[in-house]
Design a protein around this motif. Structure first.
Motif, PDB file in Angstrom:
ATOM      1  N   GLN A   2       3.221  21.767  -4.215  1.00 39.05           N
ATOM      2  CA  GLN A   2       2.379  22.256  -3.133  1.00 39.05           C
ATOM      3  C   GLN A   2       1.314  21.210  -2.757  1.00 39.05           C
ATOM      4  O   GLN A   2       0.718  20.607  -3.644  1.00 39.05           O
ATOM      5  N   THR A   3       1.082  21.039  -1.460  1.00 38.74           N
ATOM      6  CA  THR A   3       0.045  20.100  -1.052  1.00 38.74           C
ATOM      7  C   THR A   3      -1.252  20.878  -0.777  1.00 38.74           C
ATOM      8  O   THR A   3      -1.466  21.902  -1.426  1.00 38.74           O
ATOM      9  N   TRP A   4      -2.106  20.422   0.085  1.00 40.53           N
ATOM     10  CA  TRP A   4      -3.329  21.198   0.349  1.00 40.53           C
ATOM     11  C   TRP A   4      -3.457  21.491   1.842  1.00 40.53           C
ATOM     12  O   TRP A   4      -2.670  20.982   2.634  1.00 40.53           O
ATOM     13  N   SER A   5      -4.424  22.310   2.206  1.00 38.93           N
ATOM     14  CA  SER A   5      -4.519  22.751   3.603  1.00 38.93           C
ATOM     15  C   SER A   5      -5.048  21.642   4.493  1.00 38.93           C
ATOM     16  O   SER A   5      -5.877  20.835   4.072  1.00 38.93           O
ATOM     17  N   ASP A  63      -6.841   8.046   4.507  1.00 39.13           N
ATOM     18  CA  ASP A  63      -7.054   9.132   5.464  1.00 39.13           C
ATOM     19  C   ASP A  63      -7.474   8.555   6.824  1.00 39.13           C
ATOM     20  O   ASP A  63      -7.085   9.073   7.878  1.00 39.13           O
ATOM     21  N   LEU A  64      -8.240   7.486   6.795  1.00 37.04           N
ATOM     22  CA  LEU A  64      -8.636   6.858   8.068  1.00 37.04           C
ATOM     23  C   LEU A  64      -7.433   6.210   8.741  1.00 37.04           C
ATOM     24  O   LEU A  64      -7.323   6.223   9.976  1.00 37.04           O
ATOM     25  N   VAL A  65      -6.521   5.647   7.949  1.00 39.66           N
ATOM     26  CA  VAL A  65      -5.274   5.110   8.518  1.00 39.66           C
ATOM     27  C   VAL A  65      -4.508   6.241   9.202  1.00 39.66           C
ATOM     28  O   VAL A  65      -4.063   6.114  10.351  1.00 39.66           O
ATOM     29  N   GLN A  80       2.846  11.230  -0.923  1.00 41.57           N
ATOM     30  CA  GLN A  80       2.002  10.845  -2.069  1.00 41.57           C
ATOM     31  C   GLN A  80       2.635  11.424  -3.337  1.00 41.57           C
ATOM     32  O   GLN A  80       3.179  12.527  -3.309  1.00 41.57           O
ATOM     33  N   ASN A  81       2.561  10.668  -4.415  1.00 48.65           N
ATOM     34  CA  ASN A  81       3.131  11.162  -5.677  1.00 48.65           C
ATOM     35  C   ASN A  81       2.032  11.705  -6.590  1.00 48.65           C
ATOM     36  O   ASN A  81       0.842  11.495  -6.359  1.00 48.65           O
ATOM     37  N   LEU A 121      -6.788  14.665   5.196  1.00 46.78           N
ATOM     38  CA  LEU A 121      -5.588  15.311   5.734  1.00 46.78           C
ATOM     39  C   LEU A 121      -4.489  15.231   4.676  1.00 46.78           C
ATOM     40  O   LEU A 121      -4.295  14.180   4.055  1.00 46.78           O
ATOM     41  N   PRO A 122      -3.777  16.329   4.453  1.00 40.37           N
ATOM     42  CA  PRO A 122      -2.799  16.337   3.355  1.00 40.37           C
ATOM     43  C   PRO A 122      -1.568  15.498   3.684  1.00 40.37           C
ATOM     44  O   PRO A 122      -1.216  15.334   4.850  1.00 40.37           O
ATOM     45  N   PRO A 123      -0.903  14.972   2.647  1.00 37.88           N
ATOM     46  CA  PRO A 123       0.390  14.336   2.883  1.00 37.88           C
ATOM     47  C   PRO A 123       1.401  15.398   3.320  1.00 37.88           C
ATOM     48  O   PRO A 123       1.217  16.580   3.015  1.00 37.88           O
ATOM     49  N   ARG A 124       2.427  14.971   4.020  1.00 39.46           N
ATOM     50  CA  ARG A 124       3.489  15.920   4.363  1.00 39.46           C
ATOM     51  C   ARG A 124       4.200  16.335   3.073  1.00 39.46           C
ATOM     52  O   ARG A 124       4.634  17.474   2.944  1.00 39.46           O
TER      53      ARG A 124
END
Ligand code: 5CA
Ligand code: ZN
Length: 411
Positions: A2-5, A63-65, A80-81, A121-124
């Motif tokens: 699970q990633t984050w919101s 995140d800025l990228v 992201q791992n 921002l979360p990874p996909r």
């Protein structure tokens, strides 16, 4: 896993600028050239302790990228791992008589909360090593079959190692000379003296099961993955080769990113693994790199518990350039809190000076290798003028949206 919101990213009027970033392999600032979808792989945490400000700074840089690409109208496939099985995690669990699975889950959950609080921002896809073992086994088996890997001559533990020369390009990412490689390999998780290796710089791909260690049954024999091949397999499986950017802190320039690239290129026969290798500088405390092994840590969760505004943490970390090694301090946080208060006061005014030029400067600076110090100064200048009164009604809202979308700070 699970990633984050996620959070809303406002659309900012005006003309976006294509992003240029320093590429470690090319040793220069170069434009990225993503297609409709930009692919980014950033090395994630080893979850044996809470997220400290060094981790946070690295994820904020990427995140800025992410935000630059969104501004330019790209979709972003961000992977992201989570290194949820590896020596440091197992050692910490053993030291604390903790279950390594529970420890990893607990720290990963806290990491998600910290990232959310910082409005990263979360990874996909957030992908654990454990859930990827079959993919890693497939990669290692292919390297073995193709002669890029071998088993050490050890009847009890015939671990699998990578012939570091197999891709024919070893060293292209870091450009380090051999003594530097040897030193960093030994310092950062390598095992130059393992008996039976063909060369001290050959890296572990598959560690055969030892008593008391977690292991997975596989065609390689029961065992667990080495570190670098974890990122190779996770990235190749989701982004393919030749994706736009591999990122992490500068402590990953060597050995980690050199080996993950060499593994991938030996596997696919194609170069490059990633088109840009991007590294964030190290955050320090009391004159030393902030690191779990040194224990000189300031945790994001601790600051949050002390009621520090996460936007101030974010602004403090962005006030230095992402590639510069830089210290954390209370003064830095204090200055960021004051700056944030000033910006908030300025955008709360009913009107402000025309902001189109400020937004253009923000984009110019951020697209130029994420020059956040200059970008923040541009917002300071607008805020200073806004606080003297007058101007146009639309300006405060425009600055608020631009600072939100491009810097991730909600005013
Ligand atoms: N799991 C591996 C990567 S596959 C790992 O390095 N995990 S870590 O938890 O040690 O680090 C997570 C990320 O934070 C990495 O990108 C690392 O380069 C970065 N990092 C670690 N310490 C610092 C620091 N003091 N300053 C800036 N970034 C750091
Ligand atoms: Zn990695």
């Amino acid at each position: 896993m699970q990633t984050w919101s996620t959070t809303e990213v406002p659309k900012v009027p005006g003309v976006p600028r294509p992003l240029r970033l320093y590429d470690t392999a090319a040793a220069e600032i170069r434009p990225l050239a993503p297609g409709r979808t930009a692919g980014m792989y950033v090395c994630g945490i080893t979850p044996y302790d809470a997220t400290h400000l060094g981790h946070a700074a690295t994820y904020l840089a990427f995140d800025l990228v992410h935000r630059q690409w969104l501004d330019n109208g790209h979709q972003v496939h961000y992977v992201q791992n989570v290194t949820d099985v590896d020596d440091p995690l197992l050692e910490r669990a053993a030291r604390d008589r903790d279950d390594w699975v529970v420890l990893g889950m607990r720290e990963t959950a806290l990491f998600r909360e910290d990232m959310e609080a910082l409005r990263v921002l979360p990874p996909r896809e957030l992908v654990g090593a454990v859930e990827t073992v079959p993919e890693i086994v497939e990669a290692v088996s292919k390297l073995l079959a193709g002669g890029a890997a071998y088993r050490v001559d050890d009847a009890t533990y015939p671990d699998v190692y990578f012939d570091h020369t197999a891709s024919g390009r070893f060293g292209y990412e870091s450009h380090y000379d051999e003594p530097t490689m040897a030193r960093l390999f030994a310092e950062r998780g390598g095992d130059p003296h393992r008996e039976g290796k063909r060369h001290p710089l050959d890296a572990l791909l598959w560690r055969m099961a030892r008593p008391g260690e977690p292991s997975w049954e596989s065609e390689l024999g029961a065992g667990r993955p080495g570190w670098h091949v974890e990122c190779t397999a996770i990235a190749l499986g989701r982004l393919g080769d030749g994706f736009d950017l591999q990122g992490g802190g500068s402590d990953l320039v060597f050995p980690h990113h050199e080996y993950s690239a060499a593994h991938a290129e030996a596997l696919t026969g194609r170069h490059p693994f990633a088109r840009h290798y991007v590294h964030a500088g190290m955050i320090g405390l009391d004159g030393e790199k902030m690191s779990k092994s040194r224990g000189n840590l300031v945790f994001v969760s601790r600051l949050r518990a002390d009621r520090v505004d996460p936007a101030a943490i974010r602004l403090a970390l962005l006030s230095g350039h992402y590639r510069t090694d830089r210290p954390w301090s209370d003064d830095l946080l204090g200055a960021a809190s004051a700056r944030l208060a000033r910006w908030r006061e300025a955008v709360a005014r009913p009107a402000g000076p025309d902001a189109a030029d400020t937004v253009a400067r923000l984009r110019d600076h951020l697209s130029d290798d994420l020059d956040t110090p200059a970008a923040l100064t541009a917002v300071d200048a607008w805020s200073g003028q806004a606080l003297t009164g007058g101007g146009v009604q639309s300006a405060p809202g425009l600055v608020r949206d631009a600072v939100d979308a491009l810097l991730g700070i909600r005013l």
